[in-house]
Design a protein around this motif. Sequence first.
Motif, PDB file in Angstrom:
ATOM      1  N   TYR A  30      -0.657   7.470  -3.793  1.00 41.18           N
ATOM      2  CA  TYR A  30       0.493   6.659  -4.186  1.00 41.18           C
ATOM      3  C   TYR A  30       0.156   5.899  -5.454  1.00 41.18           C
ATOM      4  N   SER A  31       1.149   5.714  -6.306  1.00 39.76           N
ATOM      5  CA  SER A  31       0.905   4.965  -7.538  1.00 39.76           C
ATOM      6  C   SER A  31       0.953   3.460  -7.311  1.00 39.76           C
ATOM      7  N   LYS A  32       1.602   3.016  -6.187  1.00 40.17           N
ATOM      8  CA  LYS A  32       1.714   1.590  -5.908  1.00 40.17           C
ATOM      9  C   LYS A  32       1.525   1.339  -4.415  1.00 40.17           C
ATOM     10  N   GLN A  33       1.048   0.141  -4.104  1.00 39.62           N
ATOM     11  CA  GLN A  33       0.893  -0.282  -2.712  1.00 39.62           C
ATOM     12  C   GLN A  33       1.409  -1.706  -2.564  1.00 39.62           C
ATOM     13  N   TYR A  34       2.236  -1.921  -1.515  1.00 40.53           N
ATOM     14  CA  TYR A  34       2.755  -3.252  -1.209  1.00 40.53           C
ATOM     15  C   TYR A  34       2.455  -3.554   0.244  1.00 40.53           C
ATOM     16  N   SER A  35       2.136  -4.813   0.517  1.00 41.67           N
ATOM     17  CA  SER A  35       1.714  -5.171   1.869  1.00 41.67           C
ATOM     18  C   SER A  35       2.208  -6.553   2.256  1.00 41.67           C
ATOM     19  N   SER A  36       2.554  -6.698   3.526  1.00 38.23           N
ATOM     20  CA  SER A  36       2.845  -8.014   4.104  1.00 38.23           C
ATOM     21  C   SER A  36       1.742  -8.400   5.084  1.00 38.23           C
ATOM     22  N   VAL A  37       0.624  -7.693   5.024  1.00 29.81           N
ATOM     23  CA  VAL A  37      -0.480  -7.877   5.963  1.00 29.81           C
ATOM     24  C   VAL A  37      -1.366  -9.032   5.510  1.00 29.81           C
ATOM     25  N   ASP A  38      -1.581  -9.988   6.404  1.00 30.10           N
ATOM     26  CA  ASP A  38      -2.484 -11.100   6.110  1.00 30.10           C
ATOM     27  C   ASP A  38      -3.929 -10.614   6.079  1.00 30.10           C
ATOM     28  N   GLU A  39      -4.738 -11.306   5.304  1.00 32.06           N
ATOM     29  CA  GLU A  39      -6.162 -10.979   5.187  1.00 32.06           C
ATOM     30  C   GLU A  39      -6.807 -10.928   6.563  1.00 32.06           C
ATOM     31  N   GLY A  40      -7.581  -9.892   6.817  1.00 31.11           N
ATOM     32  CA  GLY A  40      -8.291  -9.754   8.083  1.00 31.11           C
ATOM     33  C   GLY A  40      -7.541  -8.973   9.156  1.00 31.11           C
ATOM     34  N   TYR A  41      -6.274  -8.644   8.901  1.00 30.65           N
ATOM     35  CA  TYR A  41      -5.486  -7.877   9.874  1.00 30.65           C
ATOM     36  C   TYR A  41      -5.323  -6.441   9.400  1.00 30.65           C
ATOM     37  N   GLN A  42      -5.238  -5.541  10.340  1.00 28.50           N
ATOM     38  CA  GLN A  42      -5.000  -4.139  10.033  1.00 28.50           C
ATOM     39  C   GLN A  42      -3.501  -3.851  10.095  1.00 28.50           C
ATOM     40  N   PRO A  43      -2.989  -3.021   9.200  1.00 27.03           N
ATOM     41  CA  PRO A  43      -1.571  -2.667   9.260  1.00 27.03           C
ATOM     42  C   PRO A  43      -1.244  -1.891  10.535  1.00 27.03           C
ATOM     43  N   THR A  44      -0.105  -2.201  11.128  1.00 25.24           N
ATOM     44  CA  THR A  44       0.391  -1.441  12.280  1.00 25.24           C
ATOM     45  C   THR A  44       1.435  -0.421  11.843  1.00 25.24           C
TER      46      THR A  44
END
Length: 193
Positions: A30-44
């Motif tokens: 992917y050319s871009k990545q966006y996240s709402s994941v807080d530091e230390g948590y794994q994405p669900t």
Amino acid sequence: MNTHSYQNLVIEVFDDPTYQSGSADNKYKYSKQYSSVDEGYQPTSKHGIKIYQDDKEWSSCIILGAAGGTRIHNTSSVVAGDQLLVCCADNIFCLSLPDLNLKWNTQADQVTCFQIYSFEEDYIIHGELGISRIDKNGNIKWQFGGSDIFVTLDGDEAFTLNTDHIELTDFGKGKYKVDFNGKTIADQFMSSL
């Protein structure tokens, strides 16, 4: 997978559950990545987006969320004007088209956003704990919650968007009718058998 059309482009929104940030072994790049994941948590929830013109990739991104897991289906994303909106865990991500730049992301439910619908100039979101109406800039206009989660296991529809109201059924079989201002029209609770 959910497929949308935008001008002369094809947009594919799909689950990419094995994606790992920074890994060279990912199935898709992917050319871009966006996240709402807080530091230390794994994405669900990990949802890939690719835009094609004549079978050639135009742009791509992946969105990551952590809370209740989501899957891509026919009402988990919507194209509205020059925007793509996608449910990802407890957030709605709004991406500009066709470049897939992040315009905003909003936590629209405390657990999971299941469905999103365009409504007038806004969006109606069916979440696990509540129903939300957000404007085109991602601001929450109202939220409505019941006495239980808006999920059913017996085939009853938990959420139905009608022309003049929203019908809801919660896990405990409570029934609700809500207008488009988030106000209850009628509610009745039926004890579960």
